[in-house]
Design an enzyme around this catalytic site. Structure first.
Site, short mmCIF file in Angstrom:
data_model
loop_
_atom_site.label_atom_id
_atom_site.label_comp_id
_atom_site.label_asym_id
_atom_site.label_seq_id
_atom_site.Cartn_x
_atom_site.Cartn_y
_atom_site.Cartn_z
N LYS A 114 -86.72 -30.25 -56.56
CA LYS A 114 -85.80 -31.36 -56.80
C LYS A 114 -86.22 -32.59 -56.00
O LYS A 114 -85.89 -33.72 -56.37
CB LYS A 114 -84.37 -30.94 -56.44
CG LYS A 114 -83.30 -31.93 -56.86
CD LYS A 114 -81.93 -31.34 -56.62
CE LYS A 114 -80.81 -32.31 -56.99
NZ LYS A 114 -79.47 -31.73 -56.80
N ASP A 151 -74.82 -27.08 -61.65
CA ASP A 151 -75.23 -27.80 -60.44
C ASP A 151 -76.65 -27.35 -60.13
O ASP A 151 -76.87 -26.25 -59.63
CB ASP A 151 -74.28 -27.46 -59.28
CG ASP A 151 -74.73 -28.09 -57.97
OD1 ASP A 151 -75.67 -28.90 -57.98
OD2 ASP A 151 -74.13 -27.75 -56.92
N GLU A 178 -72.97 -35.75 -58.33
CA GLU A 178 -72.45 -34.56 -57.66
C GLU A 178 -71.16 -34.81 -56.87
O GLU A 178 -70.19 -34.05 -57.03
CB GLU A 178 -73.53 -33.98 -56.75
CG GLU A 178 -74.68 -33.36 -57.53
CD GLU A 178 -75.90 -33.10 -56.69
OE1 GLU A 178 -75.85 -33.36 -55.47
OE2 GLU A 178 -76.92 -32.64 -57.24
N ASP A 208 -70.57 -35.30 -49.15
CA ASP A 208 -71.50 -34.40 -49.83
C ASP A 208 -72.82 -34.35 -49.06
O ASP A 208 -73.67 -35.21 -49.22
CB ASP A 208 -71.71 -34.88 -51.27
CG ASP A 208 -72.64 -33.97 -52.06
OD1 ASP A 208 -73.16 -33.00 -51.49
OD2 ASP A 208 -72.87 -34.25 -53.25
#
Length: 621
Positions: A69, A8, A168, A189
């Site tokens: 990211k 992850d 994810e 999430d």
């Protein structure tokens, strides 16, 4: 096949796991922690990844790179405001992407991410006692093709063959789903910079079917931290008349304390924030930052964000075409879901408590390991069916976005559709691929375009048959091909590098689709009606041109008058759909009359009647 690890790769923290028999296991890093900060410190030949790098941020903010990211696979112009807010130096690269400058050296976001991945890889190798060359890496559900390809490139830079890129929230649900059967699960999430909601149906035979995914790529726990930071800056300026926002060292300390305060408020009703010697006043005396923040006030200043977190839940349920009471379980992913308001919001909307059976910080990496186990053959009887989050289309004449693959279509998927040309003798067409929910291509995000050349110039409008194929692989990466059937001329391309979707643009995609749905529908109907009328006019003119000697002059004159009237309506900017359709019917009537005249002539001369090609969708350009 060697050992495959699951990773992850997070915005703030990353996690790695592997399969031990039929169970997943989180791999602690060399420092003994189960998660690793996605932070890199570079100074000269020194490179650090993990907590020590994070601590360097206070004294050497320009040498510590974090949150890359947010930039991976993105254009600089799309994230320049975020870039400017960073303490480290960024610039626009020659390719339009983001470059990070440290000590005069330039790095792409993929390179910085690769440093984090290399750290995870090294720690996994030390723990497992074997060389690791393969990995499964997760990305947010709303990551576009460019971001997915960039993530894959980061893995390759780190010496990892990326066997699969998976979403994810889907990953987390599958980790949870290994203990659950015959249920519909909603995954909530809330990551650092993105918010995803995914609904899956977990069947008893081990099938995990994603029913729908929704989200907001401009909403995450960083936005909640920003609210606290703004509160602290405003209070300090009011008390001391000093603006700390331009002080990089002070801002890093405030950022760390804001994040800690948010976490503490998940456990307590009040937190006292104290940062000694935050700055020095003009009189030379040091100043401290002191502030008391209650949970109630924190939720008040974040009220707009909390409301935004409700919309994707309702959207996902609508897209899944299920009732609220059909949701059996709710799974929370990432640490920010520990904030009390998250559970209360879910309870208000769904009427049930969220599950906390899986550590939200580790759930994504755990499933990445399960997926790795499936690839290795260690995990059996599990089938994952994911979906694409936004519709994919080809621009056709009139700037219409002709949808090839609708949003929430199960992937992998392959769809083919036939198009044609807009004018006689057209030797090339441009295949323009877009992503979004609007009717017109210009209102959606352009993913890229390419030319198909070599179409015979002796072909008239509507004669070429151009097959366009969209192929989305298991990683969610789009491959497009176009082929002219009569010649076999073909062009293939993987949509990447041009798939720059800004967070704001994606977040607006569905909002704009709903807001302008009715307007888009009316505009699209008019354009389609004009295209149909123009195509019909062209067909009549071709019939007359190729059969001039078979049609009486008075009939030609009569048809010309009809065509002249039709062209006036077609070119009238104020013409409505009914007017255009009425003219189309009149022109179509002349086709029938012409066909009858030609057939009579053919019958009298004993010749065969020519078959006329049927026009398909026309590609713009």
């Amino acid at each position: 096949m060697g050992k495959i690890i699951g990773i992850d790769l997070g915005t703030t923290n990353s996690c790695v796991a592997h399969m031990l028999g039929d169970k997943y296991e989180i791999i602690a890093n060399a420092e003994g922690n189960r998660t690793t900060p996605s932070v890199v410190y570079i100074k000269g030949d020194e490179l650090l990844v993990w907590d020590l790098a994070k601590r360097k941020a206070i004294l050497e903010p320009k040498n510590v790179i974090f949150e890359v990211k947010r930039f991976i696979g993105m254009k600089y112009d799309e994230v320049k405001d975020i870039c400017k807010a960073m303490p480290y130096e960024t610039k626009k690269g020659k390719d339009g992407g983001v470059l990070i400058v440290v000590d005069g050296k330039e790095y792409k976001p993929e390179q910085i991410s690769a440093f984090v991945l290399q750290k995870l890889k090294d720690d996994a190798e030390k723990y497992l006692g074997t060389t690791i060359t393969q990995a499964v890496i997760t990305v947010p559900a709303y990551f576009n093709d460019s971001q997915r390809n960039a993530t894959k490139a980061a893995g390759e830079i780190a010496g990892l063959k990326v066997e699969r890129i998976i979403n994810e929230p889907t990953a987390a649900s599958l980790c949870y789903g290994t203990k659950t059967k015959d249920k519909k699960v909603l995954v909530y999430d809330l990551g650092w910079g993105t918010f995803d909601v995914t609904i899956l149906e977990i069947a008893s035979e081990g099938t995990f079917q994603v029913l729908a995914t929704s989200g907001d790529t401009h909403l995450g726990w960083a936005d909640f931290d920003a609210k606290i930071i703004a509160e602290l800056l405003a209070d300090f300026k009011k008390k001391e008349n000093i603006d700390l926002s331009t002080n990089a060292m002070a801002m890093q300390r405030i950022k760390d304390e804001a994040e800690n305060a948010k976490k503490q408020l998940s456990q307590t009703e009040k937190v006292d924030i104290m940062i000694p010697f935050i700055t020095v006043a003009s009189d030379g005396t040091p100043r401290n930052l002191e502030y008391s923040l209650t949970r109630a006030h924190f939720e008040k200043i974040c009220d707009d964000l909390i409301k935004k977190c409700k919309t994707p839940i309702k959207q996902a349920i609508d897209d899944a075409k299920i009732d609220i009471d059909e949701i059996d379980e709710v799974l929370l992913v990432w640490g920010s879901t520990r904030m009390p308001w998250v559970k209360s919001t879910i309870k208000d909307i769904l009427g049930k408590e969220a599950k906390a059976t899986v550590n939200p910080d580790e759930a994504v990496a755990a499933w990445a390991a399960v997926q790795a186990g499936i690839i290795q053959g260690d995990v059996k009887n599990i089938l994952l069916l994911d979906v694409t989050p936004l519709s994919l289309a080809v621009e056709v004449e009139g700037w219409i976005a002709n949808v090839m693959i609708p949003r929430n279509t199960t992937i992998p998927v392959k769809k083919t559709q036939t198009y044609t040309t807009a004018v006689d003798g057209q030797s090339a067409v441009t295949i323009h691929v877009t992503q979004g929910e609007r009717k017109f291509a210009r209102d959606n995000k352009s993913l890229g375009q390419f030319n198909l050349e070599g179409i015979p110039t002796n072909m008239r409008r509507g004669e070429p048959q151009i097959e366009v194929t969209f192929d989305i692989d298991a990683n969610g990466i789009l491959h497009v091909s176009a082929k002219e059937k009569s010649t076999g001329v073909e062009q293939k391309v993987t949509i990447q590098g041009a798939t720059w979707l800004s967070d704001e643009e994606i977040a607006r995609a569905r909002e704009e689709a709903e807001k302008f749905a009715e307007e888009d529908k009316k505009r699209a109907e008019i354009v389609e009606a004009k295209n149909t009328l123009e195509s019909t006019i062209n067909q009549v003119e071709r019939m007359i041109e190729e059969n001039a000697d078979k049609i009486p002059q008075d009939q030609k004159d009569s048809i010309k008058a009809v065509l002249d009237d039709a062209k006036k309506v077609k070119d009238d900017a104020d013409a409505n759909t009914d007017d255009l359709k009425a003219q189309t019917e009149k022109v179509q009537k002349t086709i029938q009359d012409l066909a009858w005249s030609i057939q009579r002539w053919q019958a009298s001369s004993g010749q065969q009647t020519k078959e006329w090609p049927v026009d398909g969708e026309v590609i713009e350009g």
